[in-house]
Enzyme design. Structure first.
Site: not given
Length: 523
Positions: A301, A373, A266
């Site tokens: 995500d 998650k 990320y």
């Protein structure tokens, strides 16, 4: 790795193939990063040794000590060696040593150097004190879970983001009373790019609240209070990412946080942090989080905010598999792997719900023990709040159906403004309604053999294997340069923080890596 019978008709041999490819990629990365350290890793050791506070100029003392060694050209053997030697030579505590350096009264490089084994004896003793504190925090969490009870999964996860820790506390406690199980304190915008950890309680963050040890402590106390009121354990989340990954992991371990966002990819992709720096930092941060019993959350995500969720769903699976292997190598058990994914397909896509269900079920089957998650729809949210509420409801249906572990609730107005508190209440109430009414749907419904859902899941897995084969050939770093994730290319020598990386010298020693990994891998 144990597998249950696949509802998706997935071939276990193909899963093993994918996992082995991911392991090869991860081992290659870890073998590389073990040769290096960073200024943030060294500052983490300072913090574990009890160095805290700021200088008269407002510089955190861990930064003062590490910058001092860096300026003297002496960082290659690590801060532990010099702190341990100074303790032996002066009889001062690490905190007193740091204060003396800040006052220009001590030069660590000019002290007579003691026997290496004697120095390691001192640093091992200092490390054992820090590890004992973490052990006590783990025992405290377990006692509270036994006393208050653990809510059922999916845990309802909501955020607070006022910028003021004291206002965050008010909102957090209100959210818990409304039904939240996990409170995430969103971090102030761009804190991930600060090469230091701010000090003390803060009241002026931007888009979130600064991650500091004192802020962690304030929120921990508040959540423990309201947990006893509602009679269920409440988990606390913050961000162990960016240029201070291991430092913030250490602070989370010392203050009994339960969940931390922790994914180097990320930082590389979305914050342009140098890939070498952040992979080194991630390795140590995950050793700490694994040892502390903290669930990590990964950031797959986010790929779907810049890449199409239908076309690029396989990149999420590939990244999850790599993240799993990197976590295992750092001593994190599967039960602490909150691997990330999201409900982000275009709502106008015909049968999009079926494809979302296939993707979520595939993640669940690949990682049966992980508290996955699951992130809500955001990319295609509009000003139509009624449609937004329906999109979030469909997301919640997939979450309970596929037994996700952590459900970050969407808000019907998040495309318009920072959601009102009333919107959060609606989100929690809707999720509780769906979770209760559909609790066992995943146990009752099977998928049509050869149908849309099975075909989609099998296709995504095969695409993931194909990508992992290319990545094993190229290595992770070169793959990131090619832009395999999130349609984003990064240079191995580019980004922020590379100047904080150094190769370990002959006498380099980090006692925490050895002690924490040994305890975790012996379990």
């Amino acid at each position: 790795m144990e597998y249950f019978e696949s509802k998706l008709g997935i071939d276990p041999k193909r899963v093993e193939k994918a996992r082995q490819l991911a392991k090869d990629i991860a081992v290659d990365v870890v073998n590389f990063v073990r040769k290096y350290s960073t200024v943030s890793v060294e500052r983490t050791i300072c913090r574990f040794f009890g160095i805290d506070g700021i200088s008269e100029e407002g510089v955190p003392l861990p930064n003062v000590v590490v910058d001092h060694l860096k300026e003297k050209g002496a960082l290659e053997n690590g801060v532990a060696l010099y702190i341990g030697n100074a303790v032996l030579e002066s009889g001062m505590t690490p905190q007193e040593i740091a204060e003396a350096i800040a006052a220009d009264k001590l030069d660590l490089t000019k002290l007579p150097m003691h026997n290496i084994d004697d120095i390691k004896g001192v640093t091992d003793e200092l490390a054992d004190k820090a590890i004992k504190i973490i052990d006590e925090k783990k025992a405290e969490r377990q006692r509270m879970l036994e006393e208050l009870g653990d809510p059922p999964q999916p845990y309802i996860y909501v955020i607070v983001a006022t910028g003021n820790i004291y206002e965050d506390v008010v909102q957090a406690q209100a959210a818990v009373r409304q039904g939240a199980d996990i409170i995430a304190v969103i971090r102030s915008t761009a804190q991930s790019l600060l090469d230091y950890v701010p000090y003390g309680a803060t009241t002026e963050g931007f888009g979130g609240t600064y991650a500091t040890q004192e802020n962690f402590r304030i929120m921990r106390k508040a959540l423990d209070e309201v947990a006893r009121e509602v009679k269920r354990y409440i988990r606390q989340t913050n961000y162990s990412s960016g240029l201070c990954m291991p430092e913030i992991a250490a602070l989370g371990a010392l203050e009994r946080l339960d969940v931390m966002l922790n994914d180097a990819l990320y930082g590389i992709l979305f914050r342009d942090i140098n890939m070498i720096r952040t992979m080194i930092d991630q390795y140590f941060s995950r050793i700490i989080l694994g040892y502390a019993g903290i669930i990590i959350n990964t950031g797959e995500d986010n790929y779907l905010t810049t890449a199409d969720a239908y076309e690029q769903g396989y990149t999420v699976i590939s990244s999850q598999l790599i993240n799993e292997q990197l976590a295992l190598l750092a001593g994190i058990p599967e039960e602490q792997m909150g691997l990330g994914h999201a409900f982000e397909m275009d709502p106008s896509l015909e049968n999009g719900f079926l494809y979302e269900l296939a993707q979520a079920q595939l993640s669940r089957e690949l990682f049966p023990k992980a508290p996955l998650k699951y992130m809500p729809p955001t990319r295609f949210m509009t000003g139509n709040i009624f449609r937004g509420l329906v999109q979030d409801a469909m997301f919640n249906v997939v979450g309970i159906w596929t037994k996700q572990g952590i459900q970050l609730l969407g808000m019907m107005t998040e495309a318009i403004h920072t959601p009102f508190l009333s919107d959060r209440y609606v989100a929690i109430d809707t999720a509780k309604y769906i979770f209760n009414n559909m609790r066992n749907i995943g146990d009752e419904v099977i998928f049509k053999p050869g149908g849309i859902i099975q075909r989609r899941a099998q296709q995504v897995l095969e695409q993931a294997i194909e990508l992992l084969e290319k990545m094993r050939e190229d290595g992770l770093f070169k793959s990131l340069e090619k832009g395999v994730f999130a349609n984003t290319k990064r240079s191995i020598k580019g980004g922020k923080g590379l100047d904080g990386v150094f190769e370990k010298g002959k006498h380099y020693y980090n006692p925490f890596v050895e002690k924490m990994l040994k305890k975790q891998l012996d379990l």
